[in-house]
Design an enzyme around this catalytic site. Structure first.
Site, PDB file in Angstrom:
ATOM      1  CD  GLU A 130       6.266   9.796  87.528  1.00  0.00           C
ATOM      2  OE1 GLU A 130       6.548  10.331  86.447  1.00  0.00           O
ATOM      3  OE2 GLU A 130       5.404   8.895  87.644  1.00  0.00           O
ATOM      4  CG  LEU A 190      -4.013   7.604  78.559  1.00  0.00           C
ATOM      5  CD1 LEU A 190      -3.113   6.449  78.120  1.00  0.00           C
ATOM      6  CD2 LEU A 190      -3.155   8.708  79.194  1.00  0.00           C
ATOM      7  CD  GLN A 246      -0.570  15.291  82.737  1.00  0.00           C
ATOM      8  OE1 GLN A 246       0.379  14.855  82.121  1.00  0.00           O
ATOM      9  NE2 GLN A 246      -0.888  16.567  82.705  1.00  0.00           N
ATOM     10  CG  ASN A 283      -1.691  10.411  82.625  1.00  0.00           C
ATOM     11  OD1 ASN A 283      -2.114  11.008  81.635  1.00  0.00           O
ATOM     12  ND2 ASN A 283      -0.501  10.692  83.136  1.00  0.00           N
ATOM     13  CG  ASP A 284      -0.228  11.667  86.741  1.00  0.00           C
ATOM     14  OD1 ASP A 284      -0.410  10.476  86.454  1.00  0.00           O
ATOM     15  OD2 ASP A 284       0.893  12.179  86.869  1.00  0.00           O
ATOM     16  CG  ASP A 287       4.890  15.140  88.479  1.00  0.00           C
ATOM     17  OD1 ASP A 287       4.584  15.456  87.319  1.00  0.00           O
ATOM     18  OD2 ASP A 287       5.322  14.016  88.795  1.00  0.00           O
ATOM     19  CB  SER A 309       1.338  15.979  86.825  1.00  0.00           C
ATOM     20  OG  SER A 309       0.678  14.907  86.210  1.00  0.00           O
TER      21      SER A 309
END
Length: 484
Positions: free
Chosen positions: A220, A40, A59, A42-43, A162, A103
Site C-alpha cells: 500500500e 476516524l 482519509q 487514517n492515511d 493509492d 488514498s
C-alpha cells in the site's frame, strides 16, 4: 455539485456539530497533532506545498469511529504548526467512488491543484471495483471531480490503489500500490505528459521480484523520490511474518534505497528497512516544500484488531497524524528529524546540566508533563542498562551489551505489556515528543524512531530515569502549547 455530494457533506458537518462538545471533553485529545474533528482518521493524503501553504488531506470517516465510507478531510498551514480547517475536499458521491474516496496524492501544475485518488466501489454483486480518479482546483479549496483516468489493468485484483504522482522534466510519473492475481504485493508504474492520459509500464517492484522472496500479499501507499542521488521507494507491505525484532506489527511501513531507471522503467532495490520501530505508524507520505526539504507525515495509527479498544472511541473520534518530519539520507539510511518549525510550540524551558545517575531511579525537578518536548544529550555512559519511564504506560530502555533499544507499553486492551525493539551501537541523544496520548521518540538525531499511542488510566505525568551503572547527560525540557 450533485445532490448526493451536498447530502454527504451535510451529514459530515452534522456529525461534527452533534459530537463537538463530547469530543472536546476527552482528556486524550491531542494538543499539537492533526486529528479528525469527529470519526476516524487514517492515511495522510495529498500532502503538497501549494501557493504558500502546506496542504494535508486525510482519509476520514466522519460517520463512525470504524473503517467504512471514506471522505478526504482537509487542513492547511503556513508553518506546519498552526492548521486551518478547510471544507471537505472529496465526498464519495459519484458512481466511481460511491463506497469511498481512498488514498492518493496532489500536485501543483500550471497554478492548479490536482488530486489523484482511488475510487472504491462495491458493485451489485458485492464485488470490489477500483478506479484511479482526478479532481482539480483553481484555489486549493474547492475541487471539481473529473472522474477516472486509469482503469484496472489485467493481471491485478481490485486491490489497486493509492496513486502517488510527481513530475520530472516534462514527464509525469505515477506509482500505485497493488496486488497481482497471484496475490503478490507490488508497485505498478504509469507515465503521462498531461496528467489525464496515462501509459502503463507494468510492475516496478514487488514480492518475488528484484531479488526479493515472498514479501507480502499487498503493498500500500507507495512513494518514490530522490535524496542525495538515491531513489527511495516508500511503501507499506501487508503480510510479512515477524523475524526476530523485525516486522512485529500487523502491517509494516518502510523503504528501499535503490536506482530508478527512467528510460527502461525499472527499479533496482536494496534491502527493506522499517521506517518506524514503534507500535503505531503506517501509510507515510512525503512532499517537497519551497525550501527543497523532503517532508513526511505518517498515520499515527494502524489498521488492526486493537482499534476497537481505543478509549477515544467513547468520545466519537480515533487516530491522528504524526508530527511532520524532515527526511535525509545518511550513509544509505533514512534519517528522520522533527521539522524546525515545531520549535514554535516551546514554552517554559527547564534545563538540567550534567545530570548523573548511578544504580538508582530518579525523578528530576520539574521534568514531567503530558505535552512536552524532552531533549537528552549523553556526556558519558557506563550504564549496562538505562531507561526512561513515562508515567505507568511506556518505558524506553537501552541495553548496552546487546546494543538494543526497546519501547515497552501497556497494551491498549488489558493489563499486559508489549515491546518493540531495534539495534543501535550506542546512545548519543534522544528527543521525545509527548502529547496527551502519544509519544514519538527520535534516537541519535533521528537514526531510529519509535511512535506509539499511550493511554494512561492513572493520568500520571511523571518521568523516571533509571540506570544500572552510571550515566551522565544534559537535559532540556519544554512545555508544548496547544494549537488544536
Amino acid at each position: 455539485m450533485v445532490q448526493q455530494d451536498i447530502l454527504l457533506r451535510e451529514q459530515a458537518i452534522n456529525e461534527i456539530n452533534k459530537h463537538r462538545e463530547l469530543v472536546a471533553q476527552d482528556r486524550f485529545r491531542l494538543n499539537y497533532h492533526v486529528m479528525p474533528p469527529v470519526g476516524l482518521l487514517n492515511d495522510p493524503n495529498g500532502l503538497v506545498y501549494y501557493k504558500g501553504y502546506y496542504h494535508l488531506f486525510y482519509q476520514w470517516n466522519p460517520l463512525a469511529t470504524k473503517h467504512g465510507i471514506k471522505y478526504w478531510g482537509h487542513y492547511r498551514s503556513k508553518d506546519l504548526v498552526n492548521w486551518e480547517t478547510l471544507p471537505i475536499a472529496l465526498a464519495p458521491s459519484d458512481w466511481f467512488d460511491k463506497n469511498g474516496c481512498y488514498s492518493g496524492s496532489a500536485v501543483d501544475y500550471d497554478g492548479k491543484l490536482y488530486l489523484f485518488y482511488t475510487g472504491n466501489v462495491r458493485n451489485e454483486a458485492g464485488n470490489r471495483e477500483t478506479y484511479q480518479c482526478l479532481a482539480v482546483s483553481e484555489d486549493g479549496v474547492h475541487f471539481e471531480k473529473k472522474g477516472p483516468v486509469i482503469y484496472l489493468p489485467e493481471g491485478y485484483t481490485a486491490h489497486f490503489r493509492d496513486p502517488k504522482v510527481w513530475q520530472e522534466g516534462d514527464q509525469w510519473y505515477m506509482v500505485i500500490g497493488a496486488q497481482t492475481v497471484e496475490e503478490e504485493g507490488v508497485v505498478a508504474l504509469f507515465t503521462s505528459s498531461d496528467l489525464e492520459n496515462w501509459h502503463f509500464h507494468g510492475i516496478l517492484a514487488g514480492s518475488n521480484r528484484n531479488g526479493l522472496f515472498d514479501f507480502g500479499y499487498m503493498w500500500e501507499c507507495p512513494d518514490l523520490f530522490s535524496i542525495e542521488g538515491e531513489d527511495i521507494l516508500l511503501f507499506s507491505p501487508q503480510g510479512l511474518e515477524p523475524e526476530g525484532i523485525k516486522y512485529n506489527n500487523l502491517y509494516q511501513s518502510g523503504y528501499f534505497v535503490g536506482k530508478f531507471d527512467r528510460e527502461n522503467h525499472t527499479y533496482a532495490n536494496g534491502p527493506f528497512e522499517e521506517l518506524d520501530r514503534g507500535f503505531d505508524f503506517y501509510a507515510p507520505q512525503t512532499t517537497i516544500d519551497d525550501n527543497q526539504r523532503r517532508i513526511m507525515f505518517g498515520w499515527l495509527g494502524l489498521p488492526d484488531a486493537t482499534e476497537e479498544h481505543h478509549p477515544t472511541r467513547d468520545y466519537q473520534w480515533i487516530h491522528a497524524m504524526t508530527i511532520p518530519r524532515e527526511l535525509d539520507l545518511v550513509e544509505g539510511k533514512i534519517i528522520q528529524r522533527p521539522v524546525k518549525e515545531l520549535e514554535k510550540l516551546r514554552e517554559e524551558e527547564i534545563q538540567q546540566a550534567n545530570v548523573k545517575i548511578s544504580n538508582e531511579t530518579v525523578q528530576l525537578p520539574n521534568v514531567h508533563g503530558k505535552s512536552i518536548e524532552l531533549n537528552l544529550n549523553v556526556i558519558t555512559n557506563d550504564a549496562d542498562l538505562f531507561s526512561v519511564a513515562f508515567g505507568k504506560v511506556a518505558k524506553l530502555s537501552f541495553d548496552k551489551s546487546k546494543k538494543l533499544f526497546s519501547l515497552e507499553r501497556k497494551t491498549i486492551k488489558g493489563d499486559r505489556t508489549e515491546i518493540r525493539s531495534c539495534k543501535l551501537d550506542n546512545l548519543k541523544n534522544l528527543r521525545v515528543y509527548l502529547d496527551k496520548s502519544s509519544i514519538e521518540i527520535f534516537l541519535n538525531d533521528g537514526e531510529e524512531v519509535f511512535t506509539a499511542r499511550i493511554f494512561d488510566a492513572h493520568n500520571d505525568d511523571s518521568i523516571h530515569f533509571a540506570a544500572e551503572g552510571s550515566i551522565a547527560f544534559d537535559l532540556t525540557k519544554w512545555e508544548l502549547k496547544k494549537v488544536f
